[in-house]
Scaffold this motif. Structure first.
Motif, short mmCIF file in Angstrom:
data_model
loop_
_atom_site.label_atom_id
_atom_site.label_comp_id
_atom_site.label_asym_id
_atom_site.label_seq_id
_atom_site.Cartn_x
_atom_site.Cartn_y
_atom_site.Cartn_z
N ILE A 3 51.55 45.97 46.50
CA ILE A 3 50.27 45.35 46.14
C ILE A 3 50.44 44.67 44.79
O ILE A 3 50.95 45.26 43.85
CB ILE A 3 49.16 46.41 46.04
CG1 ILE A 3 49.01 47.19 47.34
CG2 ILE A 3 47.86 45.79 45.59
CD1 ILE A 3 48.03 46.64 48.31
N ASN A 4 50.00 43.46 44.72
CA ASN A 4 50.05 42.70 43.49
C ASN A 4 49.12 43.37 42.46
O ASN A 4 47.92 43.49 42.69
CB ASN A 4 49.58 41.27 43.77
CG ASN A 4 49.55 40.39 42.55
OD1 ASN A 4 49.68 40.87 41.42
ND2 ASN A 4 49.37 39.11 42.77
N PRO A 5 49.66 43.81 41.32
CA PRO A 5 48.83 44.47 40.32
C PRO A 5 47.80 43.55 39.69
O PRO A 5 46.88 44.02 39.02
CB PRO A 5 49.84 44.97 39.28
CG PRO A 5 51.05 44.14 39.47
CD PRO A 5 51.06 43.71 40.91
N GLU A 6 47.93 42.26 39.92
CA GLU A 6 46.97 41.30 39.38
C GLU A 6 45.81 41.04 40.35
O GLU A 6 44.92 40.25 40.04
CB GLU A 6 47.69 39.97 39.07
CG GLU A 6 48.74 40.10 37.97
CD GLU A 6 48.13 40.56 36.65
OE1 GLU A 6 47.07 40.05 36.25
OE2 GLU A 6 48.74 41.45 36.01
N ARG A 7 45.82 41.68 41.50
CA ARG A 7 44.78 41.46 42.49
C ARG A 7 43.43 41.90 41.92
O ARG A 7 43.31 42.93 41.29
CB ARG A 7 45.10 42.26 43.76
CG ARG A 7 44.14 41.94 44.90
CD ARG A 7 44.53 42.67 46.15
NE ARG A 7 45.64 41.95 46.80
CZ ARG A 7 46.15 42.31 47.94
NH1 ARG A 7 45.73 43.38 48.56
NH2 ARG A 7 47.14 41.62 48.47
N ASP A 8 42.39 41.11 42.18
CA ASP A 8 41.04 41.43 41.71
C ASP A 8 40.56 42.75 42.30
O ASP A 8 40.88 43.08 43.45
CB ASP A 8 40.05 40.33 42.11
CG ASP A 8 40.34 39.01 41.42
OD1 ASP A 8 40.92 39.04 40.32
OD2 ASP A 8 39.96 37.97 41.99
#
Length: 142
Positions: A3-8
């Protein structure tokens, strides 16, 4: 899956939110409550003696709809509505024993579904998630 840690946060939470919003109305329906009935009963349980106006503000529902909802809940023997001592125009709400029992039964069913939904988390992690979400929400919205 990474999972992209920058995901909202909204994007991260949306699948869980959708699942939760399927669970609660289903469990309420099984107990002959509308979802709004359960939300009102839960709020009154958390804030005994609260006014209808304050319930409406906390759950973001119009005063006229709350009045109809409360009238129905009172007719079913789930809440009592009494005029406030300081202002007889203000109605104070309390759960009856039947209202408290029903609210707790629905909540137990919902919690079982929540545990299943979050089964990838340990019970400790599930409790921590609930605590963190509670901490993150401004107190006046609870």
């Amino acid at each position: 899956m990474s999972i992209n840690p920058e995901r909202d946060l909204a994007r991260l939470m949306m699948p869980t939110w959708r699942a939760l919003m399927d669970i609660e109305p289903q469990r309420c329906h099984e107990h002959r409550l509308s979802h709004w009935d359960y939300i009102i009963l839960s709020d009154v349980e958390e804030h005994p003696g609260t006014s209808q106006r304050d319930v409406a503000q906390r759950i973001v529902r119009s005063a006229s709809r709350i009045a109809d909802d409360v009238e129905s809940l009172q007719a079913r023997g789930l809440v009592t509505r009494t005029p406030a001592a300081h202002d007889r125009r203000v109605n104070c709400l309390q759960l009856t024993k039947a209202g408290r029992n029903l609210t707790q039964r629905v909540r137990r069913a919902i919690r079982a579904d929540e545990r299943e939904l979050l089964s990838e988390l340990s019970p400790t992690e599930q409790n921590r998630l609930r605590a963190l979400l509670t901490k993150a929400i401004p107190t006046q919205l609870l």
